[in-house]
Each structure stands twice: as C-alpha cells, then as structure tokens.
Design a protein around this motif. Structure first.
Motif, short mmCIF file in Angstrom:
data_model
loop_
_atom_site.label_atom_id
_atom_site.label_comp_id
_atom_site.label_asym_id
_atom_site.label_seq_id
_atom_site.Cartn_x
_atom_site.Cartn_y
_atom_site.Cartn_z
N VAL A 35 -57.96 -44.72 29.17
CA VAL A 35 -58.42 -43.48 28.24
C VAL A 35 -56.23 -43.66 28.20
O VAL A 35 -56.10 -43.60 26.76
CB VAL A 35 -58.44 -42.53 29.45
N GLN A 36 -55.25 -43.55 29.07
CA GLN A 36 -54.56 -44.19 28.94
C GLN A 36 -54.00 -45.25 27.72
O GLN A 36 -53.46 -44.79 26.40
CB GLN A 36 -53.42 -43.90 30.21
N GLU A 37 -54.45 -46.19 28.07
CA GLU A 37 -54.61 -47.45 27.15
C GLU A 37 -54.82 -47.05 25.72
O GLU A 37 -53.99 -47.51 24.23
CB GLU A 37 -55.03 -48.22 27.69
N LYS A 44 -48.40 -54.35 31.01
CA LYS A 44 -49.09 -53.47 31.75
C LYS A 44 -50.07 -55.31 31.91
O LYS A 44 -50.72 -54.92 33.61
CB LYS A 44 -49.93 -52.96 30.62
N ALA A 45 -50.33 -55.66 31.29
CA ALA A 45 -51.13 -56.77 31.37
C ALA A 45 -50.10 -57.61 32.56
O ALA A 45 -50.58 -58.25 34.24
CB ALA A 45 -51.31 -58.14 31.02
N TYR A 46 -49.18 -58.21 32.71
CA TYR A 46 -48.32 -58.79 33.92
C TYR A 46 -48.59 -58.15 34.77
O TYR A 46 -49.05 -58.62 35.61
CB TYR A 46 -46.45 -58.88 33.30
N CYS A 47 -48.56 -56.91 34.80
CA CYS A 47 -48.33 -56.31 36.68
C CYS A 47 -49.38 -56.49 36.70
O CYS A 47 -50.08 -56.69 38.58
CB CYS A 47 -47.82 -54.98 36.20
N MET A 71 -47.16 -50.63 36.14
CA MET A 71 -45.88 -50.18 35.49
C MET A 71 -45.56 -48.87 36.29
O MET A 71 -46.78 -48.17 37.22
CB MET A 71 -46.20 -49.57 34.80
N SER A 72 -44.35 -48.69 36.18
CA SER A 72 -43.85 -47.07 38.11
C SER A 72 -44.57 -45.90 36.71
O SER A 72 -44.46 -46.33 35.29
CB SER A 72 -42.89 -46.92 37.85
N THR A 106 -42.82 -47.69 31.17
CA THR A 106 -43.80 -46.63 32.46
C THR A 106 -44.27 -46.91 32.01
O THR A 106 -44.95 -46.30 30.68
CB THR A 106 -42.56 -45.11 32.43
N SER A 107 -45.61 -46.63 33.19
CA SER A 107 -46.91 -46.40 32.41
C SER A 107 -47.37 -44.70 31.46
O SER A 107 -47.54 -45.20 30.66
CB SER A 107 -47.97 -46.21 33.52
#
Lengths: 200, 283
Positions: free
Chosen positions: A143-145, B137-140, B147-148, B211-212
């Motif tokens: 959802v965030q994405e 995001k993908a890296y983490c 991500m934080s 950040t996420s």
C-alpha cells in the motif's frame, strides 16, 4: 545427533539466505515478464492484493482495461465519502456499453481493517457492486509503495483515522498514468474527458 | 540417512557460502570493522548499532504526541557507492541502464560512469546518492532489512556523542545547521564524523537519507483543513522562541521529505537500512 541438527540448521539457513535475494537468479525470467509493460507501467509492481471477492491478484491482472484508481478507507467519515461520490459521478458519465472496458479501483490505505468481507459489504452498501468496481486490500508495504506511485500522501492520525491526499488517477490499458485530478472541490470534467478519449 | 548425506554435502555448501559472502569484501571500511552484528548478502557487510526502545516528541507530531520507538538496529553508516555497486552487480534490474522509469527518474545513478563502474571522480567509500526510494527499499529488503521510519530516524539522529537527546544543546543544533549551509558534502567518505550516543555515524553532515514513510509527511494538510494541520510549522505564524532554533533544523528535514517523490534520485540524498531488534521490545 546435536551436531547433525546444527548442520541441518546451517544448511537451511544457507538456502534461506540465497532465496532472500531471489532477484539474482530470477533476473532473466523477470526481465522477460516485465518487458510486456513499459518502464512506467504500474504492472511492474510486485506484490499481491485481495479483492472484495476474496481473490488474490497482482496489479498486472488489471491489464487490458482503462483504470480509474483512488485510495480510500472504509471507516472514513470525512473526505472519502466525497471522493467515492466523485468516483461514482465519473462512472455514471461513462457510456454504459463501454463499462466493460473500464475498471474503477478503490485501494484501501487501511489494510488492517479493510479485509475482503468489509470491502464487499462497503461495495454493496454504496451500490458499487457491479463488475466494473474493484476494491483492493494490500499489505502495509505494498500500500505504501502504491501510494508512492500515485504520489498519494497518507498517515494514520489515530487508530481509526487517516489523513490522506485526494487524488484520482487514470491509467491506460498498459498501466501507464495518463491523468490525475487532485482535490475535492474540482469538477470531474477533465478526468472524464481523459477516460472517454482512452476508451473510444 | 538423509542427515548423513546432508552432512557430507555440508563442506560444499559452506564453501559456496564463503565464496558468495567474500565477493566484494573489499568494500568494508574502518568504521565497519569496529562493530559487531555483521550481516552478509551480495557481499556487503554492514555493521549495525542497537537502538534501545524509547519515547520522544518529534517536531512534527500531532498535538505534541509522545512517540514510542521499539528497539531496533540501524546501520552505523550510510550505504556507500561500493556497497551499492555490489548490489547492482548481482541485482541487474537495479542497474542504471535497466532501471524502470516507474522506479527512478532520469537522474538515477547519474554520477556513475556506467552500470558497474563508479568512475574515478567518485569516492567508492562515500554515501551512495542519486537513488530512488524504490531502490533503497529493494537494497534493504534484499538484506533482510528495511528502511527506517521518519520517527525512528529522527529518534536516533537527535543524539550527540554523549546523550540520546541533544536537541536542546546549542552546539548540537549549530553543527547541524552549519552542515546545511555547506555545499557538496556528499562525496566525503563515510565514517569520519563523531560516533553518536548509539554508535551511529553520519546521520548529519554528509547526505540526507530516505525513510520508508517519507510520504506521510505533509505539512499542509491535503485532505482538508482538519485538526492534524500543524500550524506552528508555517513561516510567520508566530515569533521564534528558544526551542524554535532546535526545531528549525528538524523542520528543514521534514520540509525536504515533504518535497520528495519516491522516484526522485537526488545528488544529496542517500539511505541506510535498519531492522527490527531480535531482543523483545519491552512495553
């Protein structure tokens, strides 16, 4: 015996560590699949969603129809009813014989509350139970994405309430963004025009 | 029977494992060697610091709401060019020439010479920048991390070398603001700043970080004028008080986050990863 068990665990951990990075080994296969869509297509997004009919789908399952998408949550009392009214207004302006080329998709920003049953009940209560309406429950992450793809900002401001931007987005049959309208006070003319152009 | 076969195969697996994890081991740096909790995948070892759970009031909380942070671990350094190179070497869809437009704008890895070459002008040991939110995001996730959140990031970043919450200390604020005025810090090597209270480096001083939930920051409420609009964040809404100096630096970060879109790739924006702590979070 203890030793064996430890070895076994190590091996399992090893496989987990490899599979965690699936992208490596699957990258070729993935490229082939992805090449059906352009780089801008939302069908490139991975992740599963549940519909109001409890089907599990990926966004790419929506391909082939013009998509009108919005993010809402069913317990919303403030902006969402107006957003939903806008969606229904747009749908009502469509030629009825073209409705099968269209999919009006409402994505919940509250996946913890809005499960398929709730979405289905909401659809029925709001007269949005025809096949051209789709409600989606995702996970917190997808959802965030997805919100980021639509440039929709949202945050939970209390257990029951979210603050969010009011954006209706139109995608062509290949999942490429062709129009966005923002705000509650706008009329839907431009959006309707962009959809009609797409389906005629 | 099965176990004995597996046992015989074990040395082979271990060997493969070592080969994989040693790939690109030259990317480690001094600060990396300092800490425990090593993590390996696509050859990158990233030391993490333990962040103990706590409560604080972030600048942009609703009605001065106390935020609870569960204990977690944070990379002590931002992800570097060399780290990211190892990532794209094994994850081809994140290479400069393969990146989907949906996931990054045209500036993605703009400073690199090509797909697998950072180039001579870039410092391999400086923070990776020109990467989008999706890429970070993908890296983490590829490392079993994430991500934080904004709240987690702000929680760790309010520490100076000695205490967990240094926001009221004048020198702390001055140092941050001095960095904000300094141009082109992104090519400086990571790990040269002072280690903060938690053992984390470079939260201030080199690059901004993804950040996420950056997209949960909207200073002007877009849904309607409801009570969550934080009026004190608007310029000219009132006179500056003593706490405003401390808030100013944080305000810059929140305003910056608000201006971002997930596909942006910016020269001064990098990232680091975190993960939930193995230790049970006490309530």
């Amino acid at each position: 015996m203890k030793n064996k068990a430890i070895h076994f665990i190590i091996i399992i951990l090893f496989f987990i560590s490899i599979s965690a990075c699936k992208n490596n080994s699957n990258s070729n296969a993935e490229t082939v699949i992805d090449s059906r869509y352009s780089g801008e297509s939302i069908f490139n997004l991975k992740g599963n969603w549940h519909t109001q009919n409890n089907e599990t789908i990926s966004l790419s399952a929506l391909k082939g129809k013009t998509l009108v998408m919005v993010m809402i949550y069913t317990s919303c009392k403030a902006a969402c009813p107006r957003l939903i009214a806008q969606m229904r207004d747009i749908a009502s302006k469509m030629p009825t014989d073209k409705l099968d080329q269209l999919n009006f998709v409402l994505v919940s920003i509250d996946p913890e509350t809005d499960n398929p049953e709730r979405l289905k009940a909401f659809a029925i209560a709001n007269n949005m139970n025809e096949p051209h309406w789709t409600f989606l429950q995702g996970t917190k992450t997808n959802v965030q994405e997805f919100a980021n793809v639509l440039s929709v900002k949202y945050k939970q401001i209390s257990p029951m309430d979210f603050s969010h931007s009011n954006i209706i987005s139109v995608f062509n049959t290949k999942g490429e963004l062709i129009h966005q309208q923002e705000g509650l006070s706008v009329n839907n003319k431009e959006t309707i025009k962009s959809i009609i152009k797409e389906i005629l | 029977m099965l176990l004995s076969i597996l046992k015989k195969l074990l040395p082979l697996y271990c060997l493969t494992f070592i080969v994989i994890s040693c790939n690109n081991s030259n990317t480690s740096n001094n600060a990396n060697k300092l800490l425990n909790n090593a993590d390996t995948l696509f050859g990158v070892t990233a030391a993490m610091a333990n962040i103990k759970s706590g409560k604080y009031i972030p600048l942009y909380g609703r009605d001065s709401q106390l935020v609870t942070i569960n204990s977690f671990q944070m990379d002590i350094l931002p992800v570097t060019n060399a780290n990211y190179l190892a990532f794209v070497k094994t994850n081809k869809r994140w290479r400069k020439s393969n990146i989907k437009k949906l996931f990054a704008d045209g500036n993605y890895l703009d400073h690199w010479k090509n797909d697998t070459n950072i180039g001579n002008e870039m410092n391999a040991n400086s923070a990776i920048t020109n990467v989008s939110w999706y890429a970070a995001k993908a890296y983490c996730e590829c490392q079993g991390k994430r991500m934080s959140t904004v709240n987690e990031w702000e929680f760790v970043s309010m520490a100076n070398e000695n205490i967990a919450d240094a926001r009221k200390i004048e020198k702390y604020n001055q140092q941050i603001l001095a960095w904000y005025e300094k141009p082109n810090t992104s090519n400086n090597p990571v790990g040269n700043s002072l280690k903060n209270y938690w053992g984390v480096f470079d939260l201030h001083g080199l690059v901004w970080e993804w950040t996420s939930d950056f997209s949960s920051i909207f200073l002007i409420d877009e849904s309607k004028n409801d009570s969550s609009t934080n009026k004190k964040l608007f310029c000219g809404s009132g006179k500056f008080t003593k706490t405003d100096l401390m808030n100013y630096a944080a305000y810059m970060r929140y305003a910056f986050r608000e201006s971002l879109k997930a596909n942006y790739s910016l020269q001064n924006l990098g990232f680091r990863c975190v993960k939930d702590s193995m230790i049970n979070n006490e309530k």
